[in-house]
Structures are given as structure tokens and as C-alpha cells.
Design a protein around this motif. Structure first.
Motif, PDB file in Angstrom:
ATOM      1  N   TYR A 133       0.821  -1.212   0.000  1.00 54.76           N
ATOM      2  CA  TYR A 133       0.000   0.000   0.000  1.00 54.76           C
ATOM      3  C   TYR A 133       0.856   1.263   0.000  1.00 54.76           C
ATOM      4  CZ  TYR A 133      -3.832  -3.180   0.776  1.00 54.76           C
ATOM      5  OH  TYR A 133      -4.738  -4.190   0.622  1.00 54.76           O
ATOM      6  N   THR A 134       2.125   1.121  -0.377  1.00 53.44           N
ATOM      7  CA  THR A 134       3.034   2.268  -0.409  1.00 53.44           C
ATOM      8  C   THR A 134       2.514   3.368  -1.334  1.00 53.44           C
ATOM      9  OG1 THR A 134       4.918   0.823   0.040  1.00 53.44           O
ATOM     10  CG2 THR A 134       5.396   2.991  -0.865  1.00 53.44           C
ATOM     11  N   LYS A 135       2.029   2.992  -2.515  1.00 52.84           N
ATOM     12  CA  LYS A 135       1.510   3.987  -3.469  1.00 52.84           C
ATOM     13  C   LYS A 135       0.294   4.706  -2.906  1.00 52.84           C
ATOM     14  CE  LYS A 135       3.141   1.800  -7.742  1.00 52.84           C
ATOM     15  NZ  LYS A 135       2.726   1.182  -9.036  1.00 52.84           N
ATOM     16  N   GLU A 136      -0.588   3.958  -2.263  1.00 52.68           N
ATOM     17  CA  GLU A 136      -1.790   4.569  -1.682  1.00 52.68           C
ATOM     18  C   GLU A 136      -1.417   5.598  -0.621  1.00 52.68           C
ATOM     19  OE1 GLU A 136      -5.040   4.187  -2.452  1.00 52.68           O
ATOM     20  OE2 GLU A 136      -4.530   2.848  -4.113  1.00 52.68           O
ATOM     21  N   LEU A 137      -0.384   5.296   0.143  1.00 50.32           N
ATOM     22  CA  LEU A 137       0.013   6.172   1.239  1.00 50.32           C
ATOM     23  C   LEU A 137       0.762   7.413   0.769  1.00 50.32           C
ATOM     24  CD1 LEU A 137       1.071   3.478   3.868  1.00 50.32           C
ATOM     25  CD2 LEU A 137      -0.974   4.916   3.901  1.00 50.32           C
ATOM     26  N   LYS A 138       1.063   7.469  -0.520  1.00 48.31           N
ATOM     27  CA  LYS A 138       1.726   8.646  -1.080  1.00 48.31           C
ATOM     28  C   LYS A 138       0.747   9.575  -1.800  1.00 48.31           C
ATOM     29  CE  LYS A 138       6.318   6.574  -1.687  1.00 48.31           C
ATOM     30  NZ  LYS A 138       7.354   6.159  -2.677  1.00 48.31           N
ATOM     31  N   PRO A 177      -0.141  14.324   0.786  1.00 47.44           N
ATOM     32  CA  PRO A 177       1.112  14.788   1.388  1.00 47.44           C
ATOM     33  C   PRO A 177       1.129  14.674   2.911  1.00 47.44           C
ATOM     34  CG  PRO A 177      -0.201  16.648   0.599  1.00 47.44           C
ATOM     35  CD  PRO A 177      -0.843  15.403   0.065  1.00 47.44           C
ATOM     36  N   ASP A 178      -0.044  14.595   3.506  1.00 48.06           N
ATOM     37  CA  ASP A 178      -0.145  14.420   4.959  1.00 48.06           C
ATOM     38  C   ASP A 178      -0.215  12.916   5.252  1.00 48.06           C
ATOM     39  OD1 ASP A 178      -1.017  14.093   7.605  1.00 48.06           O
ATOM     40  OD2 ASP A 178      -2.122  15.983   7.581  1.00 48.06           O
ATOM     41  N   PRO A 179       0.828  12.332   5.834  1.00 45.41           N
ATOM     42  CA  PRO A 179       0.863  10.880   6.083  1.00 45.41           C
ATOM     43  C   PRO A 179      -0.314  10.356   6.900  1.00 45.41           C
ATOM     44  CG  PRO A 179       3.020  11.861   6.457  1.00 45.41           C
ATOM     45  CD  PRO A 179       2.062  12.993   6.294  1.00 45.41           C
ATOM     46  N   LYS A 180      -0.726  11.128   7.898  1.00 48.46           N
ATOM     47  CA  LYS A 180      -1.835  10.677   8.745  1.00 48.46           C
ATOM     48  C   LYS A 180      -3.148  10.636   7.970  1.00 48.46           C
ATOM     49  CE  LYS A 180       0.035  12.018  13.249  1.00 48.46           C
ATOM     50  NZ  LYS A 180      -0.194  12.826  14.479  1.00 48.46           N
ATOM     51  N   LYS A 181      -3.370  11.661   7.136  1.00 46.72           N
ATOM     52  CA  LYS A 181      -4.589  11.682   6.323  1.00 46.72           C
ATOM     53  C   LYS A 181      -4.580  10.556   5.297  1.00 46.72           C
ATOM     54  CE  LYS A 181      -5.841  16.592   6.566  1.00 46.72           C
ATOM     55  NZ  LYS A 181      -6.028  17.834   5.773  1.00 46.72           N
ATOM     56  N   ALA A 182      -3.412  10.338   4.703  1.00 51.91           N
ATOM     57  CA  ALA A 182      -3.283   9.260   3.711  1.00 51.91           C
ATOM     58  C   ALA A 182      -3.592   7.907   4.337  1.00 51.91           C
ATOM     59  CB  ALA A 182      -1.880   9.270   3.119  1.00 51.91           C
ATOM     60  N   MET A 183      -3.067   7.683   5.540  1.00 47.55           N
ATOM     61  CA  MET A 183      -3.308   6.424   6.244  1.00 47.55           C
ATOM     62  C   MET A 183      -4.794   6.272   6.579  1.00 47.55           C
ATOM     63  SD  MET A 183      -2.166   3.561   7.596  1.00 47.55           S
ATOM     64  CE  MET A 183      -0.426   3.567   8.108  1.00 47.55           C
ATOM     65  N   GLN A 184      -5.410   7.319   7.078  1.00 45.97           N
ATOM     66  CA  GLN A 184      -6.814   7.238   7.457  1.00 45.97           C
ATOM     67  C   GLN A 184      -7.704   6.975   6.249  1.00 45.97           C
ATOM     68  OE1 GLN A 184      -7.750   7.033  10.547  1.00 45.97           O
ATOM     69  NE2 GLN A 184      -9.913   6.763  10.005  1.00 45.97           N
ATOM     70  N   THR A 185      -7.412   7.630   5.143  1.00 44.90           N
ATOM     71  CA  THR A 185      -8.186   7.414   3.907  1.00 44.90           C
ATOM     72  C   THR A 185      -8.072   5.964   3.454  1.00 44.90           C
ATOM     73  OG1 THR A 185      -7.856   9.707   3.199  1.00 44.90           O
ATOM     74  CG2 THR A 185      -8.460   8.115   1.500  1.00 44.90           C
ATOM     75  N   LEU A 186      -6.846   5.430   3.523  1.00 45.57           N
ATOM     76  CA  LEU A 186      -6.616   4.041   3.139  1.00 45.57           C
ATOM     77  C   LEU A 186      -7.386   3.084   4.037  1.00 45.57           C
ATOM     78  CD1 LEU A 186      -5.097   1.697   1.724  1.00 45.57           C
ATOM     79  CD2 LEU A 186      -3.240   2.056   3.373  1.00 45.57           C
ATOM     80  N   LEU A 187      -7.283   3.284   5.327  1.00 42.08           N
ATOM     81  CA  LEU A 187      -7.916   2.378   6.279  1.00 42.08           C
ATOM     82  C   LEU A 187      -9.437   2.389   6.161  1.00 42.08           C
ATOM     83  CD1 LEU A 187      -5.726   3.033   9.453  1.00 42.08           C
ATOM     84  CD2 LEU A 187      -5.554   1.127   7.835  1.00 42.08           C
ATOM     85  N   GLU A 188     -10.001   3.563   5.971  1.00 41.47           N
ATOM     86  CA  GLU A 188     -11.464   3.648   5.832  1.00 41.47           C
ATOM     87  C   GLU A 188     -11.929   2.895   4.593  1.00 41.47           C
ATOM     88  OE1 GLU A 188     -12.305   7.809   5.869  1.00 41.47           O
ATOM     89  OE2 GLU A 188     -11.995   8.011   8.046  1.00 41.47           O
ATOM     90  N   ALA A 189     -11.172   3.002   3.511  1.00 44.32           N
ATOM     91  CA  ALA A 189     -11.543   2.303   2.275  1.00 44.32           C
ATOM     92  C   ALA A 189     -11.410   0.789   2.439  1.00 44.32           C
ATOM     93  CB  ALA A 189     -10.665   2.790   1.124  1.00 44.32           C
ATOM     94  N   LEU A 190     -10.344   0.346   3.092  1.00 41.75           N
ATOM     95  CA  LEU A 190     -10.132  -1.094   3.297  1.00 41.75           C
ATOM     96  C   LEU A 190     -11.213  -1.686   4.205  1.00 41.75           C
ATOM     97  CD1 LEU A 190      -6.251  -1.328   3.753  1.00 41.75           C
ATOM     98  CD2 LEU A 190      -7.593  -1.951   1.733  1.00 41.75           C
ATOM     99  N   LYS A 191     -11.608  -0.922   5.201  1.00 44.04           N
ATOM    100  CA  LYS A 191     -12.637  -1.415   6.120  1.00 44.04           C
ATOM    101  C   LYS A 191     -13.976  -1.574   5.408  1.00 44.04           C
ATOM    102  CE  LYS A 191     -14.242  -0.865  10.853  1.00 44.04           C
ATOM    103  NZ  LYS A 191     -14.098  -0.077  12.106  1.00 44.04           N
TER     104      LYS A 191
END
Length: 330
Positions: free
Chosen positions: A88-93, A96-110
Motif C-alpha cells: 500500500y506504499t503507493k496509496e500512502l503517497k 502529502p499528509d501521512p496521517k490523512k493518507a493512512m486514514q483514507t486508506l484504512l477507511e476504504a479497506l474497512k
């Protein structure tokens, strides 16, 4: 006289009717007593999960979107999934805000996992630094780097993150520094109700007896191991961590047996299969006997790493072998 004849006829009709009813009622009883109850088909003592690494080639090439992992697992007949952080490296990029990128990814995966009725089980964490380096500063940095994945696991409803214990290759020093790094991370994970589990993943982490020593020294209920059927290489040519030929290996069946008392998950590694559907280098029946004997009844994750079969074919072959091998157990 006529009355007597009529009475006799009535009695004959009643007796005939009784005989027919007795005959009709006795036939099913005779058949029922002669029928044998078919033996129940042996059910697996575990549930099946899919390790995302089994699909890493397709995902890295773009053939399969990592965001569709839950859907693909459901299509292949699995109940749970084990994520791989590096996929998920590409998704997390994307932000530019790492925390926002992570949260967006996690919400979609859930959302995806709930949509396809799949349990999120583990996040396999790589590339966040070595937890068993001698340098205290670097080791503590690695602990901090892993914490965001503990938080991610909690959000997704996983029970564990899988970590590596790379660092020094000196056995005596490794036990001490691995205990320190793993213990600190486990303390944090305990506040999130998450387990930290170590896979036998090469070098000293694949020395099961040493890994068990670390587990005993850490001595925390949320710290355990992830026994993998095939990752018992202790040393590779040229000192390489990955890719090179293995020149020294820990006994795999002994290793799994030693690790099982601390297991919070199990990984069924596979590389290739013969005409009968058996793995060519690992006796799955023997492995399952060891696992069952330990009392483990959780998920077993399919992790295909072969070259001859396609990833989907390898996943299917591994899944079917686990089910068929279960039927051979006593």
C-alpha cells in the motif's frame, strides 16, 4: 343365519385390513434398521485466511488492485485476510499528509472488507526499521515507526501486526536487543488490544529455539509468534537477507512444534505441488498434526510463493491441500 354370515364377512375385512397395515408399517422399520449412517466428513479444525503476499506479483504489476484484496479473497473462498503493509506504499503517497493518507486508506479497506464479509486479521509490517539492532536510538526509532501500524490494525479490527526481528546476527546480543525492541512495541500494542507477533522470517528469527527464548523473556500475553511452514533459512549465500540460495536451514517440523505454544496465527507456505496435489517440499499432514496437537484452532493463512503455477492456481492448490490433508488426520 344371514346375520352370522354378515358378521363373519366384517371380521374378515377387519383382519385383512390389519394385516395390510402391519405389512406396510413393518417394511420401513425393516429398511431403517438395515440402513447405516454415513460417516460425517472431517471438518477442518481451523479457518482459512489468505496472506496478501500470495498475490504480490499481480498487485505490484497492476493486474490486481490492492484495494480489491477483500473481494478477491472472498471469491477464492476465504474467511479472513492478512494485509502486507508494503503493498500500500503507493496509496500512502496520494496525500502529502501521512496521517490523512493512512486514514483514507484504512477507511476504504474497512468498507471493502465489510462489503465482502471478510475478517481483517493481521497486518504484515515491513520496511519500518529493524527491531533487533544493537544501536538503542535506531531500535527505538523502529519501535516508533511500527506504532502507526498498531493503530491501523486496531481500526481495521485485526488481532495482530506481524513484525520482523532483524538486526544483529550475534545470538547472545540478539536475544537481549530483540527482547527490548519487541517488549517496548508490545507494551504500546497492549493499550490498543493488539498482538505483536514474530514470524520466522530468516536468520536468527528462523532459529525457533532462540525465538522461543525471546518470547519467554518478553513474557507478555499480547506478544507471540507466527509459525511459517517454510521460512526456516538461517543463512544465505553471500550473507544476503533475501533472494540468494539458502545454505543453512533450521529443521522445519521441529521449528513449528517449538513455536506453537506461542502461536497467535499460522502461515501455510507453499512453493510447488506434485501430481497428487501435495506440496513437494513440505509434508502438510505432518504440519497439521503438529498444529492440531498444540490445541490451536484459529486461522491458517495460505501463502503461496511458487514460480511454476500462477498465483491464483497456487493459492487454490494450497487451500485445497489444507482441506484434503485435514481429512487424513486421526
Amino acid at each position: 343365519m344371514q346375520k352370522t354370515i354378515i358378521t363373519g364377512l366384517i371380521l374378515m375385512l377387519i383382519l385383512g385390513s390389519c394385516k395390510k397395515n402391519i405389512s406396510k408399517n413393518s417394511e420401513p422399520q425393516k429398511e431403517e434398521s438395515s440402513m447405516e449412517t454415513p460417516p460425517e466428513e472431517t471438518q477442518p479444525f481451523f479457518k482459512l485466511s489468505l496472506a496478501q503476499w500470495s498475490l504480490h506479483k499481480a498487485m505490484q504489476s497492476g493486474e490486481i488492485d490492492p484495494m480489491d484484496f477483500a473481494q478477491k479473497a472472498n471469491e477464492l473462498g476465504f474467511e479472513g485476510i492478512e494485509y502486507v503493509s508494503q503493498l500500500y506504499t503507493k496509496e500512502l503517497k496520494k496525500d502529502p499528509d501521512p496521517k490523512k493518507a493512512m486514514q483514507t486508506l484504512l477507511e476504504a479497506l474497512k468498507v471493502k472488507s465489510e462489503e465482502h464479509n471478510i475478517q481483517n486479521l493481521i497486518i504484515m509490517v515491513d520496511g519500518e526499521g529493524d527491531l533487533a539492532v544493537i544501536d538503542d536510538t535506531k531500535r527505538n526509532e523502529s519501535v516508533e515507526n511500527h506504532k502507526k501500524w498498531v493503530d491501523a490494525a486496531q481500526f481495521l479490527g485485526c488481532h495482530s501486526i506481524r513484525v520482523n526481528l532483524f538486526g544483529t546476527n550475534d545470538p547472545k546480543q540478539w536475544i537481549d536487543v530483540a527482547t527490548d525492541g519487541l517488549g517496548k512495541l508490545s507494551d504500546y500494542a497492549a493499550t490498543k488490544n493488539i498482538n505483536v507477533i514474530v514470524e520466522n522470517h530468516g536468520y536468527l528469527s528462523s532459529n525457533a529455539s532462540l525465538l522461543v527464548e525471546v518470547m519467554k523473556k518478553v513474557n507478555k500475553p499480547n506478544c507471540g509468534v507466527l509459525p511459517d511452514f517454510g521460512n526456516f533459512c538461517l543463512e544465505r549465500e553471500g550473507g544476503e537477507r533475501w533472494g540468494a540460495k539458502c545454505i543453512k536451514e533450521y529443521p522445519k517440523y521441529q521449528g513449528v512444534e517449538e513455536m506453537m505454544p506461542y502461536a497467535k496465527a499460522v502461515s501455510a507456505k507453499s512453493y510447488d505441488f506434485n501430481a497428487e496435489g501435495n506440496e513437494t517440499t513440505i509434508d502438510y499432514k505432518k504440519m497439521l498434526e503438529i498444529i492440531k496437537k498444540s490445541g490451536y484452532d484459529g486461522f491458517i493463512g495460505v501463502e503461496y510463493e511458487g514460480e511454476r503455477l500462477t498465483e491464483i492456481e497456487g493459492i487454490t492448490a494450497t487451500r485445497d491441500l489444507l482441506i484434503n490433508a485435514t481429512k487424513q488426520l486421526n
